[in-house]
Design an enzyme around this catalytic site. Structure first.
Site, PDB file in Angstrom:
ATOM      1  N   ARG A 192     -69.770   6.780   3.067  1.00  0.00           N
ATOM      2  CA  ARG A 192     -70.119   8.005   2.328  1.00  0.00           C
ATOM      3  C   ARG A 192     -69.828   9.258   3.173  1.00  0.00           C
ATOM      4  O   ARG A 192     -68.910  10.020   2.868  1.00  0.00           O
ATOM      5  CB  ARG A 192     -71.607   7.925   1.906  1.00  0.00           C
TER       6      ARG A 192
ATOM      7  N   CYS B  12     -68.689  17.138   6.975  1.00  0.00           N
ATOM      8  CA  CYS B  12     -69.225  17.525   5.673  1.00  0.00           C
ATOM      9  C   CYS B  12     -68.266  18.539   5.088  1.00  0.00           C
ATOM     10  O   CYS B  12     -67.967  19.550   5.724  1.00  0.00           O
ATOM     11  CB  CYS B  12     -70.613  18.120   5.805  1.00  0.00           C
TER      12      CYS B  12
HETATM   13  P1  HMG Z   1     -73.183  22.854 -10.384  1.00  0.00           P
HETATM   14  O1  HMG Z   1     -71.787  23.314 -10.579  1.00  0.00           O
HETATM   15  O2  HMG Z   1     -74.233  23.872 -10.132  1.00  0.00           O
HETATM   16  O3  HMG Z   1     -73.603  21.884 -11.579  1.00  0.00           O
HETATM   17  O4  HMG Z   1     -73.161  21.837  -9.173  1.00  0.00           O
HETATM   18  P2  HMG Z   1     -74.371  22.161 -12.927  1.00  0.00           P
HETATM   19  O5  HMG Z   1     -75.736  21.570 -12.825  1.00  0.00           O
HETATM   20  O6  HMG Z   1     -74.277  23.632 -13.283  1.00  0.00           O
HETATM   21  O7  HMG Z   1     -73.479  21.335 -13.980  1.00  0.00           O
HETATM   22  C1  HMG Z   1     -72.115  21.702 -14.228  1.00  0.00           C
HETATM   23  C2  HMG Z   1     -71.361  20.530 -14.766  1.00  0.00           C
HETATM   24  O8  HMG Z   1     -71.325  19.492 -13.799  1.00  0.00           O
HETATM   25  C3  HMG Z   1     -71.967  19.915 -16.020  1.00  0.00           C
HETATM   26  O9  HMG Z   1     -70.863  19.462 -16.811  1.00  0.00           O
HETATM   27  C4  HMG Z   1     -72.723  18.728 -15.505  1.00  0.00           C
HETATM   28  O10 HMG Z   1     -72.861  17.669 -16.436  1.00  0.00           O
HETATM   29  C5  HMG Z   1     -71.796  18.273 -14.376  1.00  0.00           C
HETATM   30  P3  HMG Z   1     -70.354  20.295 -18.104  1.00  0.00           P
HETATM   31  O11 HMG Z   1     -71.591  20.362 -18.971  1.00  0.00           O
HETATM   32  O12 HMG Z   1     -69.952  21.623 -17.575  1.00  0.00           O
HETATM   33  O13 HMG Z   1     -69.256  19.448 -18.608  1.00  0.00           O
HETATM   34  N1  HMG Z   1     -72.566  17.553 -13.351  1.00  0.00           N
HETATM   35  C6  HMG Z   1     -72.289  16.319 -12.909  1.00  0.00           C
HETATM   36  N2  HMG Z   1     -71.287  15.445 -13.197  1.00  0.00           N
HETATM   37  C7  HMG Z   1     -71.333  14.255 -12.568  1.00  0.00           C
HETATM   38  N3  HMG Z   1     -72.300  13.908 -11.685  1.00  0.00           N
HETATM   39  C8  HMG Z   1     -73.279  14.745 -11.353  1.00  0.00           C
HETATM   40  C9  HMG Z   1     -73.281  16.011 -11.983  1.00  0.00           C
HETATM   41  N4  HMG Z   1     -74.109  17.067 -11.887  1.00  0.00           N
HETATM   42  C10 HMG Z   1     -73.665  17.999 -12.724  1.00  0.00           C
HETATM   43  N5  HMG Z   1     -74.221  14.373 -10.488  1.00  0.00           N
HETATM   44  C11 HMG Z   1     -74.058  19.923  -8.029  1.00  0.00           C
HETATM   45  C12 HMG Z   1     -74.369  21.242  -8.699  1.00  0.00           C
HETATM   46  C13 HMG Z   1     -75.296  19.483  -7.282  1.00  0.00           C
HETATM   47  C14 HMG Z   1     -73.718  18.909  -9.097  1.00  0.00           C
HETATM   48  C15 HMG Z   1     -72.854  20.117  -7.048  1.00  0.00           C
HETATM   49  O14 HMG Z   1     -73.160  21.170  -6.217  1.00  0.00           O
HETATM   50  C16 HMG Z   1     -72.543  18.904  -6.251  1.00  0.00           C
HETATM   51  O15 HMG Z   1     -72.101  17.883  -6.788  1.00  0.00           O
HETATM   52  N6  HMG Z   1     -72.697  18.988  -4.891  1.00  0.00           N
HETATM   53  C17 HMG Z   1     -72.471  17.854  -4.020  1.00  0.00           C
HETATM   54  C18 HMG Z   1     -72.072  18.317  -2.647  1.00  0.00           C
HETATM   55  C19 HMG Z   1     -71.957  17.132  -1.701  1.00  0.00           C
HETATM   56  O16 HMG Z   1     -71.894  15.991  -2.125  1.00  0.00           O
HETATM   57  N7  HMG Z   1     -71.928  17.418  -0.372  1.00  0.00           N
HETATM   58  C20 HMG Z   1     -71.818  16.403   0.636  1.00  0.00           C
HETATM   59  C21 HMG Z   1     -73.064  15.585   0.816  1.00  0.00           C
HETATM   60  S1  HMG Z   1     -74.315  16.411   1.800  1.00  0.00           S
HETATM   61  C22 HMG Z   1     -73.907  15.986   3.447  1.00  0.00           C
HETATM   62  O17 HMG Z   1     -72.846  15.489   3.715  1.00  0.00           O
HETATM   63  C23 HMG Z   1     -74.947  16.209   4.529  1.00  0.00           C
HETATM   64  C24 HMG Z   1     -75.596  14.904   5.004  1.00  0.00           C
HETATM   65  O18 HMG Z   1     -74.625  14.015   5.541  1.00  0.00           O
HETATM   66  C25 HMG Z   1     -76.655  15.199   6.074  1.00  0.00           C
HETATM   67  C26 HMG Z   1     -76.161  16.132   7.205  1.00  0.00           C
HETATM   68  O19 HMG Z   1     -75.180  15.802   7.901  1.00  0.00           O
HETATM   69  O20 HMG Z   1     -76.798  17.186   7.347  1.00  0.00           O
HETATM   70  C27 HMG Z   1     -76.306  14.173   3.842  1.00  0.00           C
HETATM   71 MG    MG Z   2     -73.855  14.128   7.605  1.00  0.00          MG
END
Ligand code: HMG
Ligand code: MG
Length: 322
Positions: A26, A252
């Site tokens: 992931r 990230c």
């Molecule tokens: P948004 O654009 O604000 O979404 O993104 P929304 O709630 O306004 O929805 C917009 C559209 O997206 C809608 O579709 C939803 O259905 C769809 P429409 O009605 O326009 O057709 N949608 C989705 N589709 C599929 N799956 C979903 C989903 N949610 C909404 N789950 C959102 C908000 C949270 C979805 C977006 O910002 C996002 O996906 N972010 C993910 C970022 C990410 O994955 N980052 C990496 C992981 S974090 C990390 O790596 C750190 C970590 O390792 C720890 C560390 O190192 O610190 C964990």
């Molecule tokens: Mg991380």
């Protein structure tokens, strides 16, 4: 040491066993420039399980436009059936993500919050308060369905836009994540700026506000080469859950300057040297990272993988010493 294993010299006051939370598939693969084929991801996870890892974070049910590298979650997750005795947690940011994960039978999820406002906006398109509000119904439903919930907290030690992050600010958000009902927290040094005294200070501060060490894991990125020293500080504090990424893959996509996670092989080398059990076969794990490096077309950044694979040729899985 000639057999590819460290000399075992236990140190006082450390846990007898550590659970490694493997994040390579992931956290590692979300950061690759090119998308790794689903079959290679599934084989990677099977090999990690074969090397003895028992918690392997498989993928994310996030918006596919935000992390296209993991857009195949619906194809990948079902391809993992039959992997026995291994927990396969997945990242879920909101109710839509939870729906997708539950539909495929996921039994462990992770929400992922931020200690800083800038990263919350960049990673989740929301403020810290709004992201916690987004997680609340997710955690609530997951708990009702008997699903284990991890709460990641990013930028616990520093943030590329906001600089130093005060311990009190981190503790406040950690408490709020815990109050939502998260079973476990993972403290993320997303950009790898932590040092051991800082780790100790944060863990101590969390304890004083009622978050027990047993409910805390650590998640170090290795940007400044501090990940192992930080892990050692956490072990001295009693932490027994450590996140790491096979071969040191990772980063990230929404955090400038984040490099790979602590490499699982480097972690296992230290833990086994300290006499701490992990259940991991270092030879098989190294072979897995060399194999994946072959698929990615570049060598692993892990020092241990390089030391145990002197040929250094990506793909030469038999070049490691057992
Ligand atoms: P948004 O654009 O604000 O979404 O993104 P929304 O709630 O306004 O929805 C917009 C559209 O997206 C809608 O579709 C939803 O259905 C769809 P429409 O009605 O326009 O057709 N949608 C989705 N589709 C599929 N799956 C979903 C989903 N949610 C909404 N789950 C959102 C908000 C949270 C979805 C977006 O910002 C996002 O996906 N972010 C993910 C970022 C990410 O994955 N980052 C990496 C992981 S974090 C990390 O790596 C750190 C970590 O390792 C720890 C560390 O190192 O610190 C964990
Ligand atoms: Mg991380």
């Amino acid at each position: 040491m000639s057999d590819g294993l460290p000399m075992r010299v236990p140190a006082e006051g450390l846990p007898a066993r550590v659970r490694i939370h493997e994040v390579g598939p992931r956290d590692g693969l979300q950061n690759e420039k090119t998308t790794v084929p689903t079959g290679v991801k599934a084989e990677f996870i099977r090999r990690l399980a074969g090397a003895g890892l028992t918690t392997i974070e498989a993928t994310s049910f996030v918006h596919p436009k935000w992390v296209p590298q993991l857009a195949d979650a619906e194809k990948l997750y079902p391809a993992l059936t039959g992997i026995e005795g291994v927990a396969l947690p997945v990242l879920v940011p909101n109710e839509r993500g939870l729906e997708r994960a539950l539909a495929l039978g996921a039994r462990r999820i992770a929400v992922f919050g931020s200690a800083t406002e800038t990263f919350a906006r960049r990673n989740l398109n929301r403020s810290v308060a709004e992201s916690l509000a987004m997680f609340a119904p997710v955690v609530d439903r997951a708990k009702r369905e008997g699903v284990h919930v991890r709460g990641y907290l990013s930028m616990c030690f520093g943030d590329p836009w906001e600089g130093a992050v005060p311990v009190g600010q981190v503790v406040d958000t950690a408490r709020r994540l815990r109050d939502l009902g998260c079973d476990e927290l993972s403290l993320g040094d997303t950009i790898g700026v932590a040092t051991p005294g800082h780790v100790r200070a944060l863990l101590t501060a969390l304890n004083t506000t009622g978050v027990p060490t047993a409910a805390v894991g650590v998640h170090f990125h290795d940007t400044y080469g501090q990940a192992l020293s930080n892990t050692f500080a956490a072990l001295e504090h009693g932490v027994t859950t450590v996140d790491a990424s096979a071969g040191g893959l990772g980063g990230c996509p929404y955090a400038r300057s984040a490099t790979g996670n602590l490499a699982t092989e480097d972690l296992v080398w230290m833990l086994h040297g300290l006499g701490i059990e992990t259940g991991v076969d270092l030879g098989r794990l190294t072979a897995t990272s060399v194999w994946l490096a072959g698929r990615l077309g570049r060598p692993s950044p892990s020092r241990t993988v390089r030391a145990l694979s002197p040929a250094g040729t990506p793909g030469s899985a038999d070049s490691h010493k057992e």
